[in-house]
Structure formats: structure tokens, C-alpha cells
Scaffold this motif. Structure first.
Motif, PDB file in Angstrom:
ATOM      1  N   TYR A   1       6.918  -1.169   0.460  1.00 52.56           N
ATOM      2  CA  TYR A   1       5.498  -1.456   0.211  1.00 52.56           C
ATOM      3  C   TYR A   1       4.608  -0.978   1.352  1.00 52.56           C
ATOM      4  CZ  TYR A   1       6.391  -3.906  -4.101  1.00 52.56           C
ATOM      5  OH  TYR A   1       6.744  -4.198  -5.380  1.00 52.56           O
ATOM      6  N   MET A   2       5.118  -1.029   2.583  1.00 52.06           N
ATOM      7  CA  MET A   2       4.321  -0.534   3.707  1.00 52.06           C
ATOM      8  C   MET A   2       4.130   0.977   3.577  1.00 52.06           C
ATOM      9  SD  MET A   2       4.883  -0.922   7.802  1.00 52.06           S
ATOM     10  CE  MET A   2       4.922  -2.690   7.741  1.00 52.06           C
TER      11      MET A   2
ATOM     12  N   PHE B   1       3.280   5.043   8.237  1.00 51.59           N
ATOM     13  CA  PHE B   1       4.451   4.206   8.472  1.00 51.59           C
ATOM     14  C   PHE B   1       5.172   4.626   9.748  1.00 51.59           C
ATOM     15  CE2 PHE B   1       9.042   3.469   7.800  1.00 51.59           C
ATOM     16  CZ  PHE B   1       9.020   2.084   7.788  1.00 51.59           C
TER      17      PHE B   1
ATOM     18  N   LYS C   1       3.261   3.497  12.721  1.00 50.13           N
ATOM     19  CA  LYS C   1       3.449   2.052  12.985  1.00 50.13           C
ATOM     20  C   LYS C   1       4.781   1.787  13.671  1.00 50.13           C
ATOM     21  CE  LYS C   1       0.446  -0.174   9.727  1.00 50.13           C
ATOM     22  NZ  LYS C   1       0.227  -1.400   9.010  1.00 50.13           N
TER      23      LYS C   1
ATOM     24  N   GLN D   1       4.149   2.626   0.811  1.00 53.50           N
ATOM     25  CA  GLN D   1       3.214   2.817  -0.306  1.00 53.50           C
ATOM     26  C   GLN D   1       1.767   2.597   0.146  1.00 53.50           C
ATOM     27  OE1 GLN D   1       3.906   3.790  -3.538  1.00 53.50           O
ATOM     28  NE2 GLN D   1       5.932   4.186  -2.699  1.00 53.50           N
ATOM     29  N   GLU D   2       1.584   1.624   1.046  1.00 56.47           N
ATOM     30  CA  GLU D   2       0.232   1.249   1.470  1.00 56.47           C
ATOM     31  C   GLU D   2      -0.352   2.256   2.453  1.00 56.47           C
ATOM     32  OE1 GLU D   2      -1.617  -2.326   4.099  1.00 56.47           O
ATOM     33  OE2 GLU D   2      -0.223  -2.895   2.499  1.00 56.47           O
ATOM     34  N   VAL D   3       0.412   2.637   3.482  1.00 54.42           N
ATOM     35  CA  VAL D   3      -0.146   3.471   4.549  1.00 54.42           C
ATOM     36  C   VAL D   3       0.372   4.898   4.522  1.00 54.42           C
ATOM     37  CG1 VAL D   3      -0.514   1.515   6.083  1.00 54.42           C
ATOM     38  CG2 VAL D   3       1.625   2.793   6.234  1.00 54.42           C
TER      39      VAL D   3
END
Length: 73
Positions: free
Chosen positions: A56-57, A66, A69, A59-61
């Protein structure tokens, strides 16, 4: 005669206690195995959650965000 009766009773008591100790040891071993199995299941759940969170991370960023991060940029 009384001494022999006491000895026989003591032998039965000892055998009874040995059976009880054996039963308790078996139960402890079973619980130890069950706890080991439970630990393995919890570790699997943890890694599934880590994988889902990572998905999901990403998918989000996005993939680049990712990686940033993770690297700490």
C-alpha cells in the motif's frame, strides 16, 4: 504384617505419583509444541502485514517515493 501393608501402599502411591508426573510432563510438552506453533503463525501474520503495508505504501507514494522513504531522503 503391618509393615508389609505399608510398603505395598507406598509402592502403589509411588506408581500413582509417577503416572501423574508422566501425564504432567506430556501436557507440558504438548503446550510447548503448541506455543511453538502459535509463534510461527504470529511471525507469518507479522510478515504478511509488513508485505501488505509495503504494497500500500508503494501504491500511495510510488516506487521512487518508497525507495526514498526507505533510504531516508
Amino acid at each position: 504384617m503391618e509393615t508389609e501393608e505399608v510398603m505395598v501402599k507406598l509402592r502403589y502411591d509411588v506408581k500413582d505419583h509417577e503416572k501423574r508426573i508422566s501425564y504432567v510432563e506430556q501436557r507440558i510438552n504438548m503446550l510447548h509444541k503448541d506455543l511453538g506453533d502459535l509463534k510461527a503463525v504470529l511471525v507469518n501474520i507479522k510478515w504478511w502485514l509488513v508485505g501488505i503495508g509495503t504494497f500500500y505504501m508503494v501504491q500511495e507514494v510510488g516506487v521512487v517515493g518508497f525507495i526514498k522513504k526507505i533510504v531516508g531522503l
